[in-house]
Design an enzyme around this catalytic site. Structure first.
Site, PDB file in Angstrom:
ATOM      1  CG  HIS A  16      11.190  -1.985   4.806  1.00 62.26           C
ATOM      2  ND1 HIS A  16       9.825  -1.940   4.684  1.00 62.26           N
ATOM      3  CD2 HIS A  16      11.494  -3.176   5.360  1.00 62.26           C
ATOM      4  CE1 HIS A  16       9.324  -3.063   5.159  1.00 62.26           C
ATOM      5  NE2 HIS A  16      10.312  -3.840   5.566  1.00 62.26           N
ATOM      6  NE  ARG A  33       9.506   6.344   8.616  1.00 61.55           N
ATOM      7  CZ  ARG A  33       8.627   6.058   7.684  1.00 61.55           C
ATOM      8  NH1 ARG A  33       8.890   5.143   6.776  1.00 61.55           N
ATOM      9  NH2 ARG A  33       7.473   6.695   7.643  1.00 61.55           N
ATOM     10  N   PRO A  77       0.796  -1.222   0.000  1.00 62.49           N
ATOM     11  CG  PRO A  77      -0.234  -1.173   2.092  1.00 62.49           C
ATOM     12  CD  PRO A  77       0.544  -2.043   1.174  1.00 62.49           C
ATOM     13  CG  ASN A  78      -0.267   4.307   1.256  1.00 65.60           C
ATOM     14  OD1 ASN A  78      -1.278   4.757   0.714  1.00 65.60           O
ATOM     15  ND2 ASN A  78      -0.271   3.824   2.477  1.00 65.60           N
ATOM     16  CB  ALA A 130       1.196  -0.079   6.373  1.00 66.87           C
ATOM     17  CG  ASN A 141       8.493  -1.672   0.378  1.00 69.09           C
ATOM     18  OD1 ASN A 141       7.798  -1.722   1.394  1.00 69.09           O
ATOM     19  ND2 ASN A 141       9.130  -0.577   0.009  1.00 69.09           N
ATOM     20  CE1 TYR A 185       8.530   5.329   2.916  1.00 69.34           C
ATOM     21  CE2 TYR A 185       7.099   7.253   3.026  1.00 69.34           C
ATOM     22  CZ  TYR A 185       7.496   6.021   3.517  1.00 69.34           C
ATOM     23  OH  TYR A 185       6.867   5.493   4.617  1.00 69.34           O
ATOM     24  NE  ARG A 237       2.669   7.507   2.326  1.00 66.26           N
ATOM     25  CZ  ARG A 237       3.300   6.422   2.761  1.00 66.26           C
ATOM     26  NH1 ARG A 237       3.944   5.655   1.916  1.00 66.26           N
ATOM     27  NH2 ARG A 237       3.288   6.109   4.025  1.00 66.26           N
ATOM     28  CD  GLU A 268      11.006  -7.245   5.877  1.00 67.88           C
ATOM     29  OE1 GLU A 268      10.442  -6.358   6.529  1.00 67.88           O
ATOM     30  OE2 GLU A 268      11.406  -8.320   6.400  1.00 67.88           O
TER      31      GLU A 268
END
Length: 145
Positions: free
Chosen positions: A99, A106, A11-12, A76, A73, A24, A19, A97
């Protein structure tokens, strides 16, 4: 089966470049796709993005028959989805994985990853270059006949 790597985005991630660029960066998902295809060399790369957990699970299931490795990735869903973990556990190839940001710098809820329990490697904080590193690693694991 033709050698291929599935690159999944949750998502996103369709909003990359728009964003929170301070976190990012300014690269888009199209930039990620180009970077992954270049890193894969002669290996096919299938790049997908969905904001829907079930769609990601379905693609992981399909990858059992079509891909030698998965770069994921999950956005969330990384921190919430046992369903994605279970799907990845049913996949026999390597899983990396990724990110874009360093999730450990964070919010504390981002420090836990369900996906890490299955991942063969985790890359955080390298921006979109983390995708290229993941794709190259899986590419190097694919047997050449």
């Amino acid at each position: 089966m033709t050698s291929s790597i599935l690159v999944l985005n949750g998502p996103n991630l369709n909003l990359l470049g728009k964003r929170q660029p301070e976190i990012y960066g300014h690269a888009t998902l199209d930039d990620v796709a180009e970077l992954c295809r270049t890193a894969a060399g002669d290996v096919a790369v299938d790049i997908k993005q969905s904001n829907h957990e079930g769609q990601l699970v379905d693609w992981i299931h399909e990858a059992r028959e079509s891909a030698q490795g998965i770069v994921i990735n999950a956005g969330a869903y990384t921190h919430t989805s046992i369903a994605i973990l279970d799907a990845l556990n049913a996949f026999e190839g390597p899983v990396i994985e990724v990110h874009i940001s360093n999730v450990h710098r964070r919010e504390s809820f981002r420090h836990h990853s369900y996906i890490s329990a299955r991942a063969d490697g985790v890359i955080v904080g390298l921006g979109i270059n983390g995708y290229a590193a993941a794709v190259r690693h899986i590419r190097d694991l694919i047997p050449t006949d």
